[in-house]
Design a protein around this motif. Structure first.
Motif, PDB file in Angstrom:
ATOM      1  N   VAL A 195      -0.296  11.224 -15.740  1.00  0.00           N
ATOM      2  CA  VAL A 195      -1.011  10.011 -16.170  1.00  0.00           C
ATOM      3  C   VAL A 195      -1.816   9.471 -14.989  1.00  0.00           C
ATOM      4  O   VAL A 195      -1.498   9.732 -13.831  1.00  0.00           O
ATOM      5  CB  VAL A 195      -0.039   8.924 -16.687  1.00  0.00           C
ATOM      6  CG1 VAL A 195       0.607   9.365 -17.978  1.00  0.00           C
ATOM      7  CG2 VAL A 195       1.013   8.573 -15.649  1.00  0.00           C
ATOM      8  N   LYS A 196      -2.870   8.711 -15.309  1.00  0.00           N
ATOM      9  CA  LYS A 196      -3.752   8.181 -14.277  1.00  0.00           C
ATOM     10  C   LYS A 196      -3.631   6.670 -14.183  1.00  0.00           C
ATOM     11  O   LYS A 196      -3.477   5.995 -15.193  1.00  0.00           O
ATOM     12  CB  LYS A 196      -5.203   8.562 -14.575  1.00  0.00           C
ATOM     13  CG  LYS A 196      -5.484  10.054 -14.536  1.00  0.00           C
ATOM     14  CD  LYS A 196      -6.943  10.336 -14.843  1.00  0.00           C
ATOM     15  CE  LYS A 196      -7.232  11.830 -14.805  1.00  0.00           C
ATOM     16  NZ  LYS A 196      -8.661  12.118 -15.129  1.00  0.00           N
ATOM     17  N   VAL A 197      -3.706   6.155 -12.963  1.00  0.00           N
ATOM     18  CA  VAL A 197      -3.701   4.706 -12.780  1.00  0.00           C
ATOM     19  C   VAL A 197      -5.070   4.153 -13.154  1.00  0.00           C
ATOM     20  O   VAL A 197      -6.091   4.837 -13.059  1.00  0.00           O
ATOM     21  CB  VAL A 197      -3.338   4.318 -11.320  1.00  0.00           C
ATOM     22  CG1 VAL A 197      -1.937   4.782 -10.980  1.00  0.00           C
ATOM     23  CG2 VAL A 197      -4.349   4.889 -10.339  1.00  0.00           C
TER      24      VAL A 197
ATOM     25  N   HIS B  46       0.832  -1.203   0.000  1.00  0.00           N
ATOM     26  CA  HIS B  46       0.000   0.000   0.000  1.00  0.00           C
ATOM     27  C   HIS B  46       0.870   1.257   0.000  1.00  0.00           C
ATOM     28  O   HIS B  46       0.540   2.248  -0.671  1.00  0.00           O
ATOM     29  CB  HIS B  46      -0.926   0.005   1.219  1.00  0.00           C
ATOM     30  CG  HIS B  46      -2.234  -0.675   0.984  1.00  0.00           C
ATOM     31  ND1 HIS B  46      -3.252  -0.112   0.241  1.00  0.00           N
ATOM     32  CD2 HIS B  46      -2.697  -1.900   1.361  1.00  0.00           C
ATOM     33  CE1 HIS B  46      -4.281  -0.934   0.180  1.00  0.00           C
ATOM     34  NE2 HIS B  46      -3.964  -2.037   0.855  1.00  0.00           N
ATOM     35  N   LYS B  47       1.965   1.219   0.740  1.00  0.00           N
ATOM     36  CA  LYS B  47       2.878   2.360   0.787  1.00  0.00           C
ATOM     37  C   LYS B  47       3.500   2.604  -0.588  1.00  0.00           C
ATOM     38  O   LYS B  47       3.562   3.750  -1.060  1.00  0.00           O
ATOM     39  CB  LYS B  47       3.979   2.096   1.831  1.00  0.00           C
ATOM     40  CG  LYS B  47       4.969   3.237   1.973  1.00  0.00           C
ATOM     41  CD  LYS B  47       6.043   2.909   3.003  1.00  0.00           C
ATOM     42  CE  LYS B  47       7.069   4.035   3.109  1.00  0.00           C
ATOM     43  NZ  LYS B  47       8.146   3.709   4.089  1.00  0.00           N
ATOM     44  N   ILE B  48       3.968   1.526  -1.227  1.00  0.00           N
ATOM     45  CA  ILE B  48       4.565   1.641  -2.564  1.00  0.00           C
ATOM     46  C   ILE B  48       3.523   2.122  -3.571  1.00  0.00           C
ATOM     47  O   ILE B  48       3.798   2.965  -4.428  1.00  0.00           O
ATOM     48  CB  ILE B  48       5.169   0.294  -3.009  1.00  0.00           C
ATOM     49  CG1 ILE B  48       6.355  -0.068  -2.109  1.00  0.00           C
ATOM     50  CG2 ILE B  48       5.622   0.352  -4.469  1.00  0.00           C
ATOM     51  CD1 ILE B  48       6.900  -1.467  -2.336  1.00  0.00           C
ATOM     52  N   ALA B  49       2.294   1.595  -3.450  1.00  0.00           N
ATOM     53  CA  ALA B  49       1.215   1.983  -4.359  1.00  0.00           C
ATOM     54  C   ALA B  49       0.910   3.479  -4.259  1.00  0.00           C
ATOM     55  O   ALA B  49       0.682   4.151  -5.269  1.00  0.00           O
ATOM     56  CB  ALA B  49      -0.034   1.168  -4.066  1.00  0.00           C
ATOM     57  N   ALA B  50       0.914   4.001  -3.028  1.00  0.00           N
ATOM     58  CA  ALA B  50       0.654   5.430  -2.834  1.00  0.00           C
ATOM     59  C   ALA B  50       1.733   6.273  -3.508  1.00  0.00           C
ATOM     60  O   ALA B  50       1.440   7.311  -4.124  1.00  0.00           O
ATOM     61  CB  ALA B  50       0.596   5.746  -1.339  1.00  0.00           C
ATOM     62  N   GLU B  51       2.981   5.817  -3.415  1.00  0.00           N
ATOM     63  CA  GLU B  51       4.087   6.524  -4.085  1.00  0.00           C
ATOM     64  C   GLU B  51       3.938   6.457  -5.604  1.00  0.00           C
ATOM     65  O   GLU B  51       4.225   7.433  -6.305  1.00  0.00           O
ATOM     66  CB  GLU B  51       5.424   5.913  -3.657  1.00  0.00           C
ATOM     67  CG  GLU B  51       5.759   6.137  -2.188  1.00  0.00           C
ATOM     68  CD  GLU B  51       6.983   5.347  -1.741  1.00  0.00           C
ATOM     69  OE1 GLU B  51       7.515   4.554  -2.564  1.00  0.00           O
ATOM     70  OE2 GLU B  51       7.406   5.517  -0.581  1.00  0.00           O
ATOM     71  N   GLU B  52       3.495   5.306  -6.104  1.00  0.00           N
ATOM     72  CA  GLU B  52       3.290   5.144  -7.547  1.00  0.00           C
ATOM     73  C   GLU B  52       2.218   6.097  -8.061  1.00  0.00           C
ATOM     74  O   GLU B  52       2.370   6.718  -9.114  1.00  0.00           O
ATOM     75  CB  GLU B  52       2.905   3.698  -7.863  1.00  0.00           C
ATOM     76  CG  GLU B  52       4.042   2.708  -7.681  1.00  0.00           C
ATOM     77  CD  GLU B  52       3.591   1.263  -7.789  1.00  0.00           C
ATOM     78  OE1 GLU B  52       4.448   0.383  -7.982  1.00  0.00           O
ATOM     79  OE2 GLU B  52       2.365   1.002  -7.677  1.00  0.00           O
ATOM     80  N   VAL B  53       1.131   6.219  -7.303  1.00  0.00           N
ATOM     81  CA  VAL B  53       0.039   7.120  -7.693  1.00  0.00           C
ATOM     82  C   VAL B  53       0.540   8.562  -7.725  1.00  0.00           C
ATOM     83  O   VAL B  53       0.211   9.327  -8.642  1.00  0.00           O
ATOM     84  CB  VAL B  53      -1.159   6.976  -6.732  1.00  0.00           C
ATOM     85  CG1 VAL B  53      -2.200   8.061  -7.013  1.00  0.00           C
ATOM     86  CG2 VAL B  53      -1.787   5.597  -6.868  1.00  0.00           C
ATOM     87  N   GLN B  54       1.358   8.946  -6.733  1.00  0.00           N
ATOM     88  CA  GLN B  54       1.917  10.292  -6.696  1.00  0.00           C
ATOM     89  C   GLN B  54       2.806  10.556  -7.901  1.00  0.00           C
ATOM     90  O   GLN B  54       2.752  11.631  -8.509  1.00  0.00           O
ATOM     91  CB  GLN B  54       2.716  10.504  -5.403  1.00  0.00           C
ATOM     92  CG  GLN B  54       1.852  10.644  -4.158  1.00  0.00           C
ATOM     93  CD  GLN B  54       2.687  10.878  -2.909  1.00  0.00           C
ATOM     94  OE1 GLN B  54       3.912  10.698  -2.912  1.00  0.00           O
ATOM     95  NE2 GLN B  54       2.035  11.275  -1.828  1.00  0.00           N
ATOM     96  N   ARG B  55       3.642   9.561  -8.266  1.00  0.00           N
ATOM     97  CA  ARG B  55       4.522   9.732  -9.429  1.00  0.00           C
ATOM     98  C   ARG B  55       3.701   9.841 -10.712  1.00  0.00           C
ATOM     99  O   ARG B  55       4.047  10.606 -11.609  1.00  0.00           O
ATOM    100  CB  ARG B  55       5.515   8.576  -9.519  1.00  0.00           C
ATOM    101  CG  ARG B  55       6.575   8.593  -8.427  1.00  0.00           C
ATOM    102  CD  ARG B  55       7.802   7.780  -8.805  1.00  0.00           C
ATOM    103  NE  ARG B  55       7.492   6.384  -9.023  1.00  0.00           N
ATOM    104  CZ  ARG B  55       7.471   5.455  -8.080  1.00  0.00           C
ATOM    105  NH1 ARG B  55       7.737   5.801  -6.823  1.00  0.00           N
ATOM    106  NH2 ARG B  55       7.205   4.203  -8.355  1.00  0.00           N
TER     107      ARG B  55
END
Length: 384
Positions: free
Chosen positions: A308-310, A293-302
């Motif tokens: 671009v949108k996830v 979840h932590k990595i996913a939140a960083e991915e969304v921010q990037r």
């Protein structure tokens, strides 16, 4: 300190003249540099220099040779690091103003050519580059087939800028372009492709990444009577195979890396195929753990920072915006797409696929390398 009032009028005039001339020269130099930048940008928008295509084939050859030194040794990160070093060194020898827009490494926790990294001499054409030094790091480490080194290059705005995260991909060849829709169930896509090709479902051949996350999809395809070729890694090679004129693969499906996806999209566009994709946060692929979840939140921010949108469907035209591109891939291990490296002492052979988007020219280059004649920096990598 000299007082201003002690300077003679003649000396004061000379000082002002020197300052004026200096400022004028600086303005002229800045204007010339800006004009040169604009000229290179528009020149690249028309057509990439043909000579660069051969230069990029040398880059993937060097990366593949470096990766090969770690073949079958069980250390995928060491193989990736060697390929990255070789690729970076060769890119910096090229007369171009290059920027890495698609890098690799974060998902595999490996070294990377990072997004935004400047490569090349800093002069010459403006080039955006997508790289995957090894597509199939695990296959290289385990001595398995279909590992390749990949690079795609294009104009300033050719490629989608996306972070290194997971991407769902659906690929078909030129004969069924326009028939896929990732928003539809996979079965419906399969039926549409079969209908366009004039085949029954039992005559379709689909390549799927052999990952636990695809077990249900593979089972569903088997229940429909479809021939499934499950591959451990290497979805770039699979995507290119699907789009070649003599393709025996009708579709490629899987959730893999975004860098591989954009690099594959370059070849798919150059070959006239079709692709749809979407970026997926890590927790939706690897499970709902705190770390994911932590990595996913960083991915969304990037993704937000890059515009671009996830989970939004990306068409081929979103991934690769024009045909002003070059795709290069060199085989590391033997596979359906390319022959792998053969090496005896300081003598090695490579096979490279080179595709130009504008002309849709497809070349296969077989090269013989005397490794002890390589640049000392490359030779040191190949000796390890």
């Amino acid at each position: 300190m000299i007082s201003f009032f002690k300077i003679s009028p003649k000396r004061l005039y000379s000082t002002h003249l020197i300052l004026f001339l200096k400022a004028s020269c600086q303005k002229l130099l800045c204007k010339r540099l800006l004009d040169d930048k604009i000229t290179r940008l528009f020149a690249l928008g028309e057509k990439m220099n043909r000579a660069l295509a051969i230069e990029f084939s040398r880059v993937t050859e060097a990366a593949a040779l470096a990766a090969y030194t770690w073949l079958g040794r069980g250390n995928k990160n060491a193989a990736d690091e060697a390929a990255v070093k070789a690729m970076r060194y060769m890119l910096n020898l090229i007369h171009m103003d290059g920027e890495i827009v698609i890098g690799e490494g974060e998902i595999d926790e490996a070294p990377m050519l990072y997004i935004g990294e400047k490569v090349g001499s800093g002069n010459g054409e403006l080039v955006s580059i997508a790289v995957d030094p090894i597509d199939g790091t695990r296959m290289t480490a385990m001595g398995q087939s279909n590992a390749i080194s990949v690079l795609a290059a294009g104009g300033k705005r050719t490629f989608l800028k996306a972070p290194d995260m997971y991407m769902e991909k659906l690929v078909v060849g030129p004969e069924v372009k326009g028939m896929i829709d990732l928003s539809l169930p996979i079965e419906q896509n399969l039926r549409r492709v079969a209908s366009r090709l004039g085949k029954s479902l039992s005559d379709l051949t689909v390549m799927v990444l052999a990952k636990p996350r695809h077990d249900e999809v593979i089972k569903q395809m088997h229940n429909l009577g479809i021939c499934v070729m499950a591959i451990p890694d290497g979805d770039v090679a699979a995507s290119v195979l699907c789009c070649l004129p003599d393709a025996e693969v009708d579709m490629v499906y899987g959730i893999g890396g975004a860098p591989e996806g954009v690099a594959a999209a370059a070849a798919i566009r150059a070959l006239g195929g079709d692709m749809q994709a979407r970026l997926i946060p890590r927790n939706e692929v690897k499970g709902d753990t705190e770390e994911n979840h932590k990595i996913a939140a960083e991915e969304v921010q990037r993704c937000e920072a890059l515009g671009v949108k996830v989970n939004e469907i990306l068409k081929l035209e979103d991934l690769v915006r024009d045909d002003n591109l070059v795709f290069a891939a060199t085989g590391i291990t033997h596979g359906e797409l390319l022959k792998g490296i053969s090496r005896r002492g300081n003598l090695a052979t490579t096979e490279t696929l080179l595709i130009r988007g504008k002309s849709r020219t497809i070349r296969k280059i077989q090269s013989i390398h005397y490794l002890d004649r390589k640049d000392s920096e490359i030779y040191e990598i190949l000796r390890n």
